[in-house]
Design a protein around this motif. Structure first.
Motif, PDB file in Angstrom:
ATOM      1  N   ARG A  17     -15.223   0.309   9.298  1.00 41.03           N
ATOM      2  CA  ARG A  17     -15.611   1.252   8.263  1.00 41.03           C
ATOM      3  C   ARG A  17     -15.010   2.626   8.488  1.00 41.03           C
ATOM      4  O   ARG A  17     -14.580   3.301   7.532  1.00 41.03           O
ATOM      5  N   LYS A  18     -14.960   3.058   9.734  1.00 34.30           N
ATOM      6  CA  LYS A  18     -14.382   4.373  10.014  1.00 34.30           C
ATOM      7  C   LYS A  18     -12.911   4.381   9.627  1.00 34.30           C
ATOM      8  O   LYS A  18     -12.398   5.376   9.122  1.00 34.30           O
ATOM      9  N   ALA A  19     -12.246   3.262   9.862  1.00 39.53           N
ATOM     10  CA  ALA A  19     -10.837   3.175   9.459  1.00 39.53           C
ATOM     11  C   ALA A  19     -10.712   3.321   7.947  1.00 39.53           C
ATOM     12  O   ALA A  19      -9.795   3.984   7.452  1.00 39.53           O
ATOM     13  N   ASP A  20     -11.645   2.760   7.214  1.00 43.88           N
ATOM     14  CA  ASP A  20     -11.623   2.907   5.756  1.00 43.88           C
ATOM     15  C   ASP A  20     -11.700   4.373   5.351  1.00 43.88           C
ATOM     16  O   ASP A  20     -10.980   4.823   4.468  1.00 43.88           O
ATOM     17  N   TYR A  21     -12.590   5.088   5.991  1.00 42.18           N
ATOM     18  CA  TYR A  21     -12.734   6.509   5.683  1.00 42.18           C
ATOM     19  C   TYR A  21     -11.421   7.248   5.938  1.00 42.18           C
ATOM     20  O   TYR A  21     -10.949   8.017   5.117  1.00 42.18           O
ATOM     21  N   LEU A  22     -10.834   6.985   7.083  1.00 40.34           N
ATOM     22  CA  LEU A  22      -9.613   7.705   7.450  1.00 40.34           C
ATOM     23  C   LEU A  22      -8.480   7.404   6.475  1.00 40.34           C
ATOM     24  O   LEU A  22      -7.768   8.308   6.037  1.00 40.34           O
ATOM     25  N   TYR A  78      -2.961   8.919  13.063  1.00 43.03           N
ATOM     26  CA  TYR A  78      -3.724   7.685  13.185  1.00 43.03           C
ATOM     27  C   TYR A  78      -3.849   6.985  11.838  1.00 43.03           C
ATOM     28  O   TYR A  78      -3.654   5.772  11.718  1.00 43.03           O
ATOM     29  N   ALA A  79      -4.147   7.752  10.827  1.00 45.95           N
ATOM     30  CA  ALA A  79      -4.300   7.174   9.486  1.00 45.95           C
ATOM     31  C   ALA A  79      -2.982   6.564   9.021  1.00 45.95           C
ATOM     32  O   ALA A  79      -2.959   5.515   8.368  1.00 45.95           O
ATOM     33  N   GLU A  80      -1.897   7.200   9.380  1.00 43.42           N
ATOM     34  CA  GLU A  80      -0.598   6.636   9.000  1.00 43.42           C
ATOM     35  C   GLU A  80      -0.350   5.308   9.703  1.00 43.42           C
ATOM     36  O   GLU A  80       0.203   4.382   9.121  1.00 43.42           O
ATOM     37  N   PHE A  81      -0.782   5.242  10.927  1.00 46.87           N
ATOM     38  CA  PHE A  81      -0.701   3.954  11.620  1.00 46.87           C
ATOM     39  C   PHE A  81      -1.541   2.913  10.900  1.00 46.87           C
ATOM     40  O   PHE A  81      -1.121   1.771  10.696  1.00 46.87           O
ATOM     41  N   GLU A 111      -7.766  -6.459   9.868  1.00 48.50           N
ATOM     42  CA  GLU A 111      -6.755  -5.547  10.400  1.00 48.50           C
ATOM     43  C   GLU A 111      -7.243  -4.638  11.524  1.00 48.50           C
ATOM     44  O   GLU A 111      -6.509  -4.347  12.463  1.00 48.50           O
ATOM     45  N   THR A 112      -8.503  -4.218  11.437  1.00 52.17           N
ATOM     46  CA  THR A 112      -9.019  -3.307  12.475  1.00 52.17           C
ATOM     47  C   THR A 112      -8.937  -3.893  13.866  1.00 52.17           C
ATOM     48  O   THR A 112      -9.087  -3.183  14.853  1.00 52.17           O
ATOM     49  N   PHE A 113      -8.756  -5.198  13.960  1.00 51.76           N
ATOM     50  CA  PHE A 113      -8.775  -5.846  15.262  1.00 51.76           C
ATOM     51  C   PHE A 113      -7.384  -6.229  15.754  1.00 51.76           C
ATOM     52  O   PHE A 113      -7.240  -6.980  16.718  1.00 51.76           O
ATOM     53  N   MET A 130      11.206  -1.761   4.861  1.00 51.36           N
ATOM     54  CA  MET A 130      10.863  -0.527   4.164  1.00 51.36           C
ATOM     55  C   MET A 130       9.979  -0.792   2.954  1.00 51.36           C
ATOM     56  O   MET A 130       9.378   0.109   2.400  1.00 51.36           O
ATOM     57  N   ILE A 131       9.957  -2.035   2.533  1.00 48.86           N
ATOM     58  CA  ILE A 131       9.193  -2.353   1.327  1.00 48.86           C
ATOM     59  C   ILE A 131       7.954  -3.156   1.688  1.00 48.86           C
ATOM     60  O   ILE A 131       8.058  -4.255   2.216  1.00 48.86           O
ATOM     61  N   GLY A 132       6.804  -2.608   1.416  1.00 50.15           N
ATOM     62  CA  GLY A 132       5.561  -3.338   1.641  1.00 50.15           C
ATOM     63  C   GLY A 132       5.112  -3.994   0.363  1.00 50.15           C
ATOM     64  O   GLY A 132       5.800  -3.922  -0.651  1.00 50.15           O
ATOM     65  N   VAL A 133       4.007  -4.642   0.416  1.00 48.82           N
ATOM     66  CA  VAL A 133       3.518  -5.289  -0.797  1.00 48.82           C
ATOM     67  C   VAL A 133       2.282  -4.588  -1.323  1.00 48.82           C
ATOM     68  O   VAL A 133       1.872  -4.787  -2.455  1.00 48.82           O
ATOM     69  N   CYS A 134       1.718  -3.726  -0.526  1.00 48.19           N
ATOM     70  CA  CYS A 134       0.397  -3.237  -0.848  1.00 48.19           C
ATOM     71  C   CYS A 134       0.344  -1.757  -0.555  1.00 48.19           C
ATOM     72  O   CYS A 134       0.589  -1.314   0.560  1.00 48.19           O
ATOM     73  N   GLY A 135       0.044  -0.980  -1.552  1.00 46.55           N
ATOM     74  CA  GLY A 135       0.026   0.453  -1.326  1.00 46.55           C
ATOM     75  C   GLY A 135      -1.360   0.960  -0.980  1.00 46.55           C
ATOM     76  O   GLY A 135      -1.518   1.875  -0.207  1.00 46.55           O
ATOM     77  N   GLU A 136      -2.320   0.331  -1.530  1.00 45.40           N
ATOM     78  CA  GLU A 136      -3.710   0.772  -1.310  1.00 45.40           C
ATOM     79  C   GLU A 136      -4.402  -0.167  -0.335  1.00 45.40           C
ATOM     80  O   GLU A 136      -4.063  -1.343  -0.249  1.00 45.40           O
ATOM     81  N   ILE A 137      -5.326   0.323   0.401  1.00 46.72           N
ATOM     82  CA  ILE A 137      -5.965  -0.461   1.453  1.00 46.72           C
ATOM     83  C   ILE A 137      -7.474  -0.622   1.255  1.00 46.72           C
ATOM     84  O   ILE A 137      -8.110   0.251   0.710  1.00 46.72           O
ATOM     85  N   SER A 138      -7.979  -1.687   1.718  1.00 48.55           N
ATOM     86  CA  SER A 138      -9.415  -1.949   1.849  1.00 48.55           C
ATOM     87  C   SER A 138     -10.218  -1.767   0.551  1.00 48.55           C
ATOM     88  O   SER A 138     -11.416  -1.928   0.547  1.00 48.55           O
ATOM     89  N   HIS A 139      -9.559  -1.407  -0.507  1.00 47.54           N
ATOM     90  CA  HIS A 139     -10.299  -1.294  -1.758  1.00 47.54           C
ATOM     91  C   HIS A 139      -9.804  -2.396  -2.672  1.00 47.54           C
ATOM     92  O   HIS A 139      -9.894  -3.550  -2.329  1.00 47.54           O
TER      93      HIS A 139
END
Lengths: 149, 149
Positions: A17-22, A78-81, A111-113, A130-139
């Motif tokens: 959850r903390k990772a989600d916030y960050l 960290y958030a960028e990681f 992912e947190t693990f 350089m190309i990912g598939v997903c721009g937004e996370i956990s939502h």
DNA sequence: GAGTTTTTTTGGCATTACCCCAAATTAGTC
DNA sequence: GACTAATTTGGGGTAATGCCAAAAAAACTC
């Protein structure tokens, strides 16, 4: 200026959850208000306040009470990681028969693990895509977007 | 006689620790005593007792108090899935620059959060490999061993 | 700029997943 | 049948996550 400056972290220091916030705070850029975070993460504002002060105590955020939070330098790195990890893993899973949305959702659960070490090895092995598939996370929303390695 | 008979499960029903118990019991075969589980998982016997009764209540185990536990049919099918998941994911990670041990350890941390659906898709995509990299789960020893898909 | 409204924080409490210890109970053995 | 070892019960504890109600601060309004 990126995670290279914080070679100490393993990628496992934050609870899911903390990772989600960050990640959310990184995405919103600049100073973010409690209410905004609460509505995005669908939790009571009091829950957000508490989590934010824990993240601030741990050095990821600057928290000005009643005003909002923003990322510290370390928090930003960290958030960028966290974002990179999500994208690398999502991309990986799409190579094995999962759709973008499925990969995104699946990866969000675990992912947190996954350690920074493992992510770096996978990243190397994939040739630093350089190309990912997903721009937004956990939502919810997933879209195509360039990214860094 | 395998998980095909329980198409209802998602693979996400057990907490990480409960999955450890189930996998261990499968590995030990037959009736397993509380003490044995405790020493393998390094927990107090009273902790084991409590966890076993929860797993029994949930239908994965038959628990005869003071005697030991064994897997129900569902428990066996589920545990076999857990092992297969661990092996598929470990194998996957060894394709991206992680050693057998690293992959094993890494996967052990997050496998509980990967759905059966995703595992099946990955398995299909890899052509149902018969050779895994890791025979033992969530503990230490890793060795080469054939397996089923 | 004083009163009202909205946002944020505090304090209290609940749940789930883990875990341990001490005491009681049961099984197995001589 | 009594002793010993294994097991279970009962009582607690922590960390992560969440909500609610009340207090406090900031914002808005006239």
């Amino acid at each position: 200026m990126n995670e290279q400056n914080y070679p100490e972290f393993t990628g496992l220091e934050l609870s899911p959850r903390k990772a989600d916030y960050l990640k959310l705070i990184l995405e919103k850029k600049g100073t973010v208000k409690t209410t905004e975070i609460s509505s995005c993460l669908q939790v009571d504002p009091s829950t957000t306040t508490k989590t934010l002060s824990e993240l601030a105590t741990a050095g990821y955020l600057n928290h000005v009470p009643y005003r909002g939070v923003d990322l510290t330098e370390m928090g930003k790195a960290y958030a960028e990681f966290l974002v990179r990890r999500h994208r690398i893993l999502s991309l990986l899973f799409t190579h094995y028969g999962l759709s973008t949305e499925e990969a995104c959702a699946e990866v969000s659960r675990f992912e947190t693990f996954v350690s920074r070490d493992a992510v770096n090895k996978i990243c190397n092995s994939m040739g630093h895509p350089m190309i990912g598939v997903c721009g937004e996370i956990s939502h919810e929303k997933c879209f195509h977007e360039g990214h860094y390695h």
